[in-house]
Design a protein around this motif. Sequence first.
Motif, short mmCIF file in Angstrom:
data_model
loop_
_atom_site.label_atom_id
_atom_site.label_comp_id
_atom_site.label_asym_id
_atom_site.label_seq_id
_atom_site.Cartn_x
_atom_site.Cartn_y
_atom_site.Cartn_z
N LEU A 15 45.37 61.66 33.07
CA LEU A 15 44.33 62.19 32.20
C LEU A 15 43.34 63.03 33.00
N TYR A 16 42.99 62.58 34.20
CA TYR A 16 42.10 63.35 35.06
C TYR A 16 42.81 64.63 35.51
N ASN A 17 44.08 64.47 35.86
CA ASN A 17 44.87 65.62 36.28
C ASN A 17 44.90 66.69 35.19
N HIS A 18 45.13 66.25 33.95
CA HIS A 18 45.21 67.21 32.85
C HIS A 18 43.84 67.85 32.59
N THR A 19 42.78 67.07 32.64
CA THR A 19 41.44 67.62 32.45
C THR A 19 41.15 68.70 33.49
N SER A 20 41.62 68.47 34.70
CA SER A 20 41.44 69.46 35.77
C SER A 20 42.12 70.78 35.43
#
Length: 542
Positions: free
Chosen positions: A50-55
Motif C-alpha cells: 500500500l505504501y509502495n503504491h501510494t509512492s
Amino acid sequence: MKSFIQILLLSVIVLATSCRDSFLAEKPFSSYTPATLNDSLGFEASLIGLYNHTSTILTWSDQQGWLSVWQVGTDVANATANQQGIEIPYYDYTRLTPTDGAAGRTWDRNYVLINLSNIIINSIESPSLKGISTVGKNKINAEAKFFRAYAYNNLATCFGDVPLLTEALTAPKTDFTRAPVDQVNNLIVSDLTFAIANLPDIDDVKSNAKGKLYGRANKYMAMQLLGETYLRMGKPDLAEAQLQAIINSGKFKLVKNRYGIKTSTTGDYYSDMFVYGNQRRSQGNTEAIWVLEQENPSTVVGGNTGSAQQRRVWGAAYHNVKGMALSDSTGGRALGRLRLSNWVIYNLYQQGDIRNSANNIRRRYVYNDPVQTALYGKPVPYAGSDTLFNLAPHTTKWYQFDPNDTFGFAMIKDFILMRLGETYLLLAEAQFKQGKLQDAANTLNVLRARAFPSYPNVGKIEASDVSLDFILDERARELIGEENRRMTLMRTKTLVSRVNRLNANSAVNPVKGLSNTHLLLPIPLTEIQLNKDAVLQQNPGY
C-alpha cells in the motif's frame, strides 16, 4: 529436409490435439486478485504494498507535468514554457474534457489503492482466518482501512459522487454506479474511526533493527485525515476535536531551532525540515506526522518506486545561464516546469517571515562556475525572460543534489505528507467555520510566532484579521510546494474566486475558461464507455 519433417510432425501434433474438446478449455494460470491472505507474512507484504503504491502517485515520471496539474492554474503557480503537456488543461480549462489524462490517472491510482486495501480488509475480516490474534487482526485492518479512506477522500474531493467498493474485485465489473458523496463520506469516517482506535501511537510504530521508526501508519495520521474529511463534510466542530487532540497529545512540536545534518551550513530552522536526512521523526523532525520514506534504489532494493520529478518541476533551470553550474547549494538540476505566481512572489509574504527567507524562497543567484572567471562570485542580474523560467523565484523545499548524478533525472527525497504545521491550519479553519474568530487567531498566531523572529511586534494577527481567505493565504505561506493546492481549493470551493482575484492576468500561460464546473474533475470517459451494464453519470459541465 530435416527441418521440413520437424515442421510436418509439429503440424500433425497440433491438428491431433485441436480435435479434442479439452484443447479449447480455458486453463487460467492466474486469478483476477491474489488468493485470500491467510498468514502474517502475507498480510505484512500486502500492507507494505500500500505504501509502495501510494509512492507511485508521487513519483510518476512518464508525464513530468503531472505534479504541475495540482498547482498551475490555481492561485499559487503558472506553467512555464517548459511544460510537458498533461498540465495544459489545468490552466486552459477550455481543454479540460472527459478524455483528460490527469483525471484518468487520478481515478485509476486511487481505485487501485482501494482494491489493494479491500483485499487485505476482506481477508483479515474472514471468519475462517486463524493464527492471528484479535489485536493483530485489528491493527492490520486499521492500516488497510486508513489507506482506503485516504483514497476515497481523494476521489470524493476530486470527483464528488463515485462508485463505492468495499469488496475486492474478483472478476471484471461493468455495472458501476456513482454513490452519493454522503455515503462515501460515511465509509471514510467509519474506516478512520476504526483506524484511530486500532493503529499504534506514533512512538509505538514498528522499529527496524537499528531502533529507527519506519514511516508506517499511526493513529495521528488517521486523526488528521478525519479532521480534513469533517471539514469537507461541513462538520467543523467534529474536525476541531480531532485536530485539537493531535496538538494536545504532546507527541509533536513545531520546529523552532536548527537541527540535523546541515546546522553548520547556511540555513534556518524552517529550511532544516526539508533537508534529506532531516525529514523523518527519527531524524529530529518533531513536526512529522506522516513521512513517506524513500531510499536510493542503488543501495536499498525497492527503496523507490519511480523517478520523482519534484525538484525538476519546482526549481528553476538556472544551469541554462552562462556562469551557473550545478551544485548542492543551488539545489541540483531543475527544469522550471512551473513558476510561482506573481501573487506569491510579490504579495504573499510579510517582511520578516522566515518562510520567505533566502533559505526557503530563492530569488537571486551568484555566478558559481569557476570556469567563468570574469563572472565568478558576482550577482546574477535579474533581467529579461530568465526571470520567468531560468531564474524564476522558487521554493527550496525540493532541493537535492547528488554529485555522482548531476543530470539528476530522479530525485531521492522523502515526502512529508502530514506535519503539525498543517494541523494548526486545519484547526484554525475549523474554528473559523464555527465563528470562533479569536480561537482561530490564537491558533494561527502559534504558527506566526514560529515564522516571525520579532513576534509579537511583527506578525501577530487579531480576530478581525481572520477569514477563510486569510487562512488559505497562510496555508500557501506555510505549505507552498508541499500541499496539493488544487485539492485544497476544490475542497474549500474557493478555486474560482481565488484564481480570478489573484492569478487571472499572468503573463505566463494565463488562466482561461475557469468556472464552477472545475470544482470537480470530469469522470474519465473510458470508465463511462467500458461500464456497459449501468450508467456512470458524468459530472455537470463536461
